[in-house]
Design a protein around this motif. Structure first.
Motif, PDB file in Angstrom:
ATOM      1  N   THR A 136      43.045  81.479 -51.016  1.00 22.37           N
ATOM      2  CA  THR A 136      42.707  80.201 -51.665  1.00 22.37           C
ATOM      3  C   THR A 136      41.983  80.433 -52.985  1.00 22.37           C
ATOM      4  O   THR A 136      42.357  79.895 -54.031  1.00 22.37           O
ATOM      5  CB  THR A 136      41.828  79.355 -50.725  1.00 22.37           C
ATOM      6  OG1 THR A 136      42.465  79.225 -49.452  1.00 22.37           O
ATOM      7  CG2 THR A 136      41.585  77.987 -51.311  1.00 22.37           C
ATOM      8  N   VAL A 137      40.924  81.233 -52.940  1.00 22.36           N
ATOM      9  CA  VAL A 137      40.134  81.456 -54.155  1.00 22.36           C
ATOM     10  C   VAL A 137      40.896  82.317 -55.152  1.00 22.36           C
ATOM     11  O   VAL A 137      40.703  82.188 -56.370  1.00 22.36           O
ATOM     12  CB  VAL A 137      38.770  82.094 -53.807  1.00 22.36           C
ATOM     13  CG1 VAL A 137      37.950  81.139 -52.982  1.00 22.36           C
ATOM     14  CG2 VAL A 137      38.952  83.403 -53.060  1.00 22.36           C
ATOM     15  N   GLY A 140      34.069  86.731 -61.408  1.00 20.82           N
ATOM     16  CA  GLY A 140      33.831  85.593 -60.532  1.00 20.82           C
ATOM     17  C   GLY A 140      34.636  85.654 -59.260  1.00 20.82           C
ATOM     18  O   GLY A 140      34.153  85.297 -58.171  1.00 20.82           O
ATOM     19  N   LEU A 141      35.876  86.135 -59.354  1.00 20.79           N
ATOM     20  CA  LEU A 141      36.715  86.265 -58.164  1.00 20.79           C
ATOM     21  C   LEU A 141      36.133  87.284 -57.191  1.00 20.79           C
ATOM     22  O   LEU A 141      36.127  87.066 -55.970  1.00 20.79           O
ATOM     23  CB  LEU A 141      38.135  86.673 -58.583  1.00 20.79           C
ATOM     24  CG  LEU A 141      39.132  86.906 -57.450  1.00 20.79           C
ATOM     25  CD1 LEU A 141      39.286  85.670 -56.590  1.00 20.79           C
ATOM     26  CD2 LEU A 141      40.490  87.340 -58.008  1.00 20.79           C
ATOM     27  N   ILE A 142      35.623  88.392 -57.713  1.00 21.99           N
ATOM     28  CA  ILE A 142      35.023  89.409 -56.844  1.00 21.99           C
ATOM     29  C   ILE A 142      33.817  88.824 -56.097  1.00 21.99           C
ATOM     30  O   ILE A 142      33.648  89.036 -54.886  1.00 21.99           O
ATOM     31  CB  ILE A 142      34.612  90.636 -57.674  1.00 21.99           C
ATOM     32  CG1 ILE A 142      35.851  91.331 -58.244  1.00 21.99           C
ATOM     33  CG2 ILE A 142      33.808  91.623 -56.827  1.00 21.99           C
ATOM     34  CD1 ILE A 142      35.529  92.453 -59.202  1.00 21.99           C
ATOM     35  N   VAL A 143      32.989  88.065 -56.813  1.00 23.61           N
ATOM     36  CA  VAL A 143      31.819  87.452 -56.178  1.00 23.61           C
ATOM     37  C   VAL A 143      32.250  86.469 -55.090  1.00 23.61           C
ATOM     38  O   VAL A 143      31.684  86.448 -53.986  1.00 23.61           O
ATOM     39  CB  VAL A 143      30.951  86.752 -57.243  1.00 23.61           C
ATOM     40  CG1 VAL A 143      29.825  85.955 -56.575  1.00 23.61           C
ATOM     41  CG2 VAL A 143      30.366  87.783 -58.203  1.00 23.61           C
ATOM     42  N   LEU A 144      33.263  85.656 -55.372  1.00 27.93           N
ATOM     43  CA  LEU A 144      33.737  84.695 -54.373  1.00 27.93           C
ATOM     44  C   LEU A 144      34.332  85.400 -53.164  1.00 27.93           C
ATOM     45  O   LEU A 144      34.159  84.952 -52.025  1.00 27.93           O
ATOM     46  CB  LEU A 144      34.774  83.762 -55.004  1.00 27.93           C
ATOM     47  CG  LEU A 144      34.240  82.777 -56.048  1.00 27.93           C
ATOM     48  CD1 LEU A 144      35.391  82.019 -56.688  1.00 27.93           C
ATOM     49  CD2 LEU A 144      33.250  81.817 -55.412  1.00 27.93           C
ATOM     50  N   TRP A 145      35.060  86.480 -53.379  1.00 23.86           N
ATOM     51  CA  TRP A 145      35.601  87.250 -52.256  1.00 23.86           C
ATOM     52  C   TRP A 145      34.493  87.772 -51.343  1.00 23.86           C
ATOM     53  O   TRP A 145      34.584  87.669 -50.126  1.00 23.86           O
ATOM     54  CB  TRP A 145      36.397  88.439 -52.787  1.00 23.86           C
ATOM     55  CG  TRP A 145      37.819  88.146 -53.120  1.00 23.86           C
ATOM     56  CD1 TRP A 145      38.578  87.100 -52.672  1.00 23.86           C
ATOM     57  CD2 TRP A 145      38.668  88.914 -53.980  1.00 23.86           C
ATOM     58  NE1 TRP A 145      39.836  87.161 -53.206  1.00 23.86           N
ATOM     59  CE2 TRP A 145      39.923  88.265 -54.002  1.00 23.86           C
ATOM     60  CE3 TRP A 145      38.499  90.073 -54.723  1.00 23.86           C
ATOM     61  CZ2 TRP A 145      40.997  88.756 -54.744  1.00 23.86           C
ATOM     62  CZ3 TRP A 145      39.546  90.558 -55.446  1.00 23.86           C
ATOM     63  CH2 TRP A 145      40.797  89.911 -55.463  1.00 23.86           C
TER      64      TRP A 145
END
Length: 426
Positions: free
Chosen positions: A376-377, A347-352
């Motif tokens: 932030t994320v 999920g973090l990779i997608v948000l980045w």
């Protein structure tokens, strides 16, 4: 009780009358040894290295003259000389040397205490801090070992499986050394894209050496046995070099791969504020193709230098796909905690990658008026690790602060002076 001071014991008069502490030696060779012992004590404690920092600072203040209008610049140069020598000589731990500007800059009038302290926790450093916490979670649950041994069915995100070189698939029967090398180094390359180079190397080196430990070491074999041992040694060198270099190359592909990339982003936004900022996706569109080219060049070079036609035959006697499957069996089935860590990671990779895309597709950051950053994320997703239950013991979360004992504060604090130096360039 008499003079002998005994309640029925067998101590003698000599024992009672003898002094508790022996008198100090006077004269003789002891006097000549004291200065030498004093010097050895100073060197043992590293006091010359500690003094080199203030001495360099004083030398810059005394010898460098930039004019009255640039007194602050001279003082800043003096402080940097102090901190630099502490870094190089190891007079104090790296984290302590990195915190020295927190008191040196205000004392020398370079900047106020608030301005200096803010540089030690901006969005860039938040990005690094969150990435390190995620890396510790991956290491704690041995997810890096599963990736290296290729548990494709257990990966919740298809693109993770597609992005990684499959070690067990590449092992084969008999062993195919070039593909086995590609599996190990490819896993290292992929992990290094998302976590710091040092953390990636620390995690992947035990995986690589665990495979190599199945291979014979040393020996005075002659003939065919000696040739096989030489082939094994050559391949072992290729694996170790491949892990180290693949970790460095993978760090080029994304912003979080290495701290230098993040420093460059800070410099770009400070020196060219009118230009488009460098985002995670824009960096990756440039860095990933270049990193892939360099990585495959590395792999081809290692194969040409260390793999021959006889390497596969030499390795097959000690290593095949069944060995890797046995290692995988020892890890057991994938638990709920591991799946959750991978879900947070994905999920973090997608948000980045989707925070800021193009002018036509602004990304999810536009929903928050572009006031959120990559840091932030990262902190937000790292916080989830301390909220989501691990599913093992009652009340236990995926991460707690005790599991963050190996957090690399020295590297995090090391970025503070760099960020402040960029912000105060004028």
């Amino acid at each position: 009780m008499g003079r002998r001071g005994s309640f029925g014991g067998g101590s003698s008069a000599d024992d009672v009358e003898a002094p508790l502490l022996a008198p100090p030696a006077r004269g003789g060779a002891g006097d000549g040894e004291r200065p030498a012992a004093w010097v050895r004590a100073l060197l043992a404690h590293g006091y010359p290295a500690v003094a080199s920092g203030p001495a360099a600072c004083a030398a810059v203040c005394a010898l460098v003259d930039l004019g009255g209008a640039h007194r602050g610049a001279r003082n800043m140069l003096a402080v940097l000389a102090w901190v630099f020598l502490w870094w190089v000589t190891g007079a104090v731990p790296l984290a302590v040397a990195s915190m020295a500007p927190l008191f040196l800059f205000p004392l020398f009038g370079v900047a106020g205490a608030d301005a200096v302290a803010k540089a030690y926790m901006d969005d860039v450093i938040s990005l690094v801090l969150g990435s390190f916490i995620l890396a510790l979670a991956i290491e704690h649950y041995q997810i890096h070992r599963r990736l290296a041994l290729n548990v494709r069915a257990a990966l919740p995100l298809p693109f993770l499986a597609a992005a990684i070189s499959v070690t067990s698939l590449f092992c084969g029967d008999p062993v195919r050394p070039p593909l086995l090398l590609l599996g190990i180094t490819g896993t290292t390359f992929f992990l290094s894209m998302w976590i710091h180079n040092t953390a990636c190397t620390v995690m992947m080196m035990p995986v690589a050496t665990g495979i190599l430990q199945r291979l014979p070491r040393g020996g005075d074999g002659a003939g065919a046995a000696g040739c096989q041992e030489e082939e094994v040694r050559r391949f072992s060198k290729a694996v170790v070099l491949g892990v180290v270099y693949a970790s460095a190359i993978g760090g080029m592909a994304t912003l979080t791969g290495t701290g230098v990339n993040i420093i460059l982003v800070g410099m770009w936004s400070t020196y060219y504020p009118e230009q488009e900022p460098i985002t995670f996706s824009s960096w990756m569109s440039f860095g990933l193709p270049m990193a892939l080219i360099i990585f495959f060049t590395l792999w081809v070079t290692l194969c040409l230098m260390y793999c021959t036609k006889n390497t596969g035959k030499a390795l097959s006697a000690y290593l095949d796909r069944s060995h890797l499957r046995r290692e995988l069996t020892l890890l057991g089935p994938m638990a709920f905690a591991e799946k959750m860590v991978l879900a947070v990671f994905g999920g973090l990779i997608v948000l980045w990658m989707t925070r800021r895309l193009t002018d036509d597709m602004p990304g999810w950051g536009a929903l928050f008026h572009n006031k959120v950053g990559d840091g932030t994320v990262t902190i937000m997703m790292a916080t989830l690790l301390f909220i989501i239950p691990s599913g093992k013991n009652s009340g236990e979360k995926l991460m707690d602060w005790n599991k963050c004992g190996k957090l690399q504060w020295d590297i995090i604090l090391l970025l503070g002076p760099h960020i402040f130096g960029i912000d105060s360039r004028s």
